[in-house]
Write an enzyme that holds these catalytic residues in place. Structure first.
Site, PDB file in Angstrom:
ATOM      1  N   HIS A 216      32.929  38.272  36.638  1.00 55.47           N
ATOM      2  CA  HIS A 216      33.726  37.292  37.381  1.00 55.47           C
ATOM      3  C   HIS A 216      33.026  35.937  37.405  1.00 55.47           C
ATOM      4  O   HIS A 216      31.792  35.871  37.521  1.00 55.47           O
ATOM      5  CB  HIS A 216      33.969  37.783  38.819  1.00 55.47           C
ATOM      6  CG  HIS A 216      35.114  38.729  38.942  1.00 55.47           C
ATOM      7  ND1 HIS A 216      36.359  38.345  39.339  1.00 55.47           N
ATOM      8  CD2 HIS A 216      35.188  40.054  38.674  1.00 55.47           C
ATOM      9  CE1 HIS A 216      37.171  39.397  39.345  1.00 55.47           C
ATOM     10  NE2 HIS A 216      36.472  40.451  38.936  1.00 55.47           N
ATOM     11  N   PRO A 217      33.778  34.864  37.320  1.00 46.73           N
ATOM     12  CA  PRO A 217      33.181  33.526  37.340  1.00 46.73           C
ATOM     13  C   PRO A 217      32.832  33.091  38.760  1.00 46.73           C
ATOM     14  O   PRO A 217      33.370  33.613  39.733  1.00 46.73           O
ATOM     15  CB  PRO A 217      34.289  32.645  36.763  1.00 46.73           C
ATOM     16  CG  PRO A 217      35.549  33.317  37.219  1.00 46.73           C
ATOM     17  CD  PRO A 217      35.240  34.807  37.151  1.00 46.73           C
TER      18      PRO A 217
ATOM     19  N   GLN B 108      42.227  30.538  41.392  1.00 44.63           N
ATOM     20  CA  GLN B 108      41.431  29.516  42.064  1.00 44.63           C
ATOM     21  C   GLN B 108      42.290  28.314  42.449  1.00 44.63           C
ATOM     22  O   GLN B 108      42.099  27.702  43.504  1.00 44.63           O
ATOM     23  CB  GLN B 108      40.256  29.089  41.172  1.00 44.63           C
ATOM     24  CG  GLN B 108      39.253  30.218  40.953  1.00 44.63           C
ATOM     25  CD  GLN B 108      37.874  29.732  40.550  1.00 44.63           C
ATOM     26  OE1 GLN B 108      37.511  28.581  40.804  1.00 44.63           O
ATOM     27  NE2 GLN B 108      37.088  30.615  39.934  1.00 44.63           N
TER      28      GLN B 108
ATOM     29  N   ALA C  64      39.252  37.692  47.035  1.00 44.11           N
ATOM     30  CA  ALA C  64      40.652  37.568  46.590  1.00 44.11           C
ATOM     31  C   ALA C  64      41.206  36.270  47.148  1.00 44.11           C
ATOM     32  O   ALA C  64      41.643  36.213  48.299  1.00 44.11           O
ATOM     33  CB  ALA C  64      41.471  38.760  47.055  1.00 44.11           C
ATOM     34  N   VAL C  65      41.154  35.212  46.347  1.00 44.34           N
ATOM     35  CA  VAL C  65      41.508  33.887  46.852  1.00 44.34           C
ATOM     36  C   VAL C  65      42.971  33.803  47.266  1.00 44.34           C
ATOM     37  O   VAL C  65      43.336  32.968  48.101  1.00 44.34           O
ATOM     38  CB  VAL C  65      41.182  32.785  45.813  1.00 44.34           C
ATOM     39  CG1 VAL C  65      39.688  32.708  45.578  1.00 44.34           C
ATOM     40  CG2 VAL C  65      41.921  33.043  44.507  1.00 44.34           C
TER      41      VAL C  65
END
Length: 472
Positions: free
Chosen positions: A371-372, A392, A426-427
């Site tokens: 994941h970034p 994002q 979890a954005v």
């Protein structure tokens, strides 16, 4: 990969709105089973007498012999019980669907004429009222086609609905393959009709009932009196009617037999229930064929996505990125037992999560490190996956001030140095403010706790990604 054929998913927690005519809160459907003259009997070429659904407690088949008492009980249904039910329903103008056994119908011309004069639907109840569980498919198919032939000759038109009752595991498939029935009712799996796929064709299924059914007068732990029958029907109706007032209308089936509820002491209870139903507003009293026509028009068949109908290669291409840069999860999931329940976002998510949870800690750590960073260098360089970019952006992380970006970069560095993997959240469940708050709180966790927290967040991200491409 093994495809599990049973559908345990159905409509899920929120059932479809059937949109019954007139805004009805419930559809109520009465079935009169006409089996008298089609039951097991050596006169009909069977090996033994009937032993099912009669007044005789513990009845057993008599091989090679006629069972006089059993025959006369069935005869009561044709001679007396049918006419009592006919008067009861026609005097109240309540529609009926008849499940007519073809060989029984051909032996009862007066009753068939009365059914037609009353505008009752006559659906097929098979060729004979016998057990089909041990029939080979080819032989059962012959019986189905012979039932259609006799039914057409006797009534003047082919049946549009089918119910075998004492069916085999092949029955619904065989009936569907005839491609001539508006519905089949050899199912007890729902309170609403549904579409069933078989060999690239869709068959409408209108489920039937064995609980709101007078057959329980002739079965263990069944109804001992008319009052019990009435109370059970009333309670069933009340629950379904209330669900209808809450925005989830259903269908109620009531199964009847001429030789059972046609007896006076039971018919009184049925009459009370008919009047009880008629005392309510917004009730659609319908024949099964009318329900089928309504469903076909209002809820036509729509093919649903079936992820596991794809080849392994295409499945991995489609779902290999659900867990960030970790196609091995989809590859392993493809080998699992699947079925209709896994054709939804929730179902496929559960299957993918099983692979993720059963993986080694090293493998799961690999998923985390894939994941970034949030609002990190990859995002600035526009090198995120499409999913990560959209996620994002959904929380406004693509539109940060220099001060906010600097803060996030500092938090990212501190978090990775302490825990060994990026901060994952979890954005889509959060805002920029709540993400910053969670970031600062979770940095303080011990790494074991944070590892498990990050894994749960990875699963949540995967769920959101699946809901973008599959129905929930």
């Amino acid at each position: 990969m093994t495809r599990y054929p049973r559908d345990l998913q159905g409509y899920g927690p929120q059932t479809i709105d059937p949109k019954w005519p007139g805004g009805a809160k419930i559809a109520v459907q009465f079935v009169v089973n006409y089996e008298e003259g089609g039951e097991n009997n050596i006169l009909h070429g069977d090996k033994a007498s009937e032993a099912f659904l009669s007044e005789i407690v513990g009845a057993a088949a008599w091989p090679g012999q006629r069972h006089w008492n059993m025959e006369s009980i069935y005869e009561y249904g044709a001679r007396a019980g049918f006419w009592r039910l006919h008067r009861m329903f026609t005097s109240r103008d309540i529609p009926v669907t008849v499940y007519g056994v073809a060989t029984a119908l051909q032996r009862s011309p007066a009753q068939v004429a009365a059914m037609q004069d009353a505008d009752w639907e006559i659906a097929s109840h098979g060729l004979k009222w016998i057990e089909y569980k041990d029939f080979k498919p080819a032989e059962e198919r012959k019986h189905i086609r012979e039932a259609i032939r006799i039914h057409t000759e006797v009534t003047g038109e082919p049946p549009r609905g089918w119910y075998t009752g004492r069916c085999s595991v092949n029955t619904v498939d065989l009936v569907s393959e005839e491609n001539c029935f508006d519905y089949v009712s050899d199912s007890y799996s729902d309170d609403l009709p549904y579409w069933r796929e078989h060999k690239n064709n869709a068959q409408l299924v209108i489920p039937y009932t064995l609980d709101a059914n007078d057959m329980r007068f002739a079965s263990p732990q069944g109804f001992n009196s008319g009052d019990q029958f009435f109370t059970y029907l009333k309670d069933s109706f009340d629950v379904l009617y209330e669900e209808g007032t809450q925005g989830a209308p259903k269908m109620m089936n009531i199964g009847l037999h001429c030789r059972l509820v046609g007896r006076p002491g039971r018919a009184a209870a049925l009459a009370r229930f008919l009047d009880y139903v008629r005392g309510h507003k917004k009730v659609w009293l319908a024949k099964r064929i009318e329900i089928a026509e309504h469903w076909q028009k209002t809820h036509p068949y729509e093919p649903r996505m079936q992820p596991f109908s794809l080849s392994r290669k295409k499945f991995v291409e489609a779902y290999g990125g659900i867990f960030e840069h970790s196609p091995w999860i989809a590859e392993r999931a493809f080998k699992r037992e699947t079925g209709p329940a896994f054709d939804t976002a929730a179902g496929l998510h559960a299957l993918l999560c099983r692979e993720f949870r059963s993986a080694s800690k090293k493998e799961r750590l690999g998923v985390l490190t894939a994941h970034p960073d949030l609002a990190g260098k990859l995002a600035q360089a526009k090198r995120l996956t499409a999913s990560s970019t959209n996620e994002q952006a959904s929380a406004g992380l693509d539109a940060m001030t220099d001060k906010e970006r600097s803060e996030f970069q500092k938090l990212n560095t501190e978090y990775v140095q302490k825990h060994g993997f990026p901060f994952i959240i979890a954005v889509r469940d959060n805002t920029k403010v709540s993400i910053r708050k969670a970031f600062k709180l979770r940095i303080k966790n011990d790494s074991a706790t944070e590892f498990e927290t990050a894994c749960r967040q990875v699963e949540r991200i995967a769920y959101h990604r699946l809901t973008n491409i599959l129905p929930e």
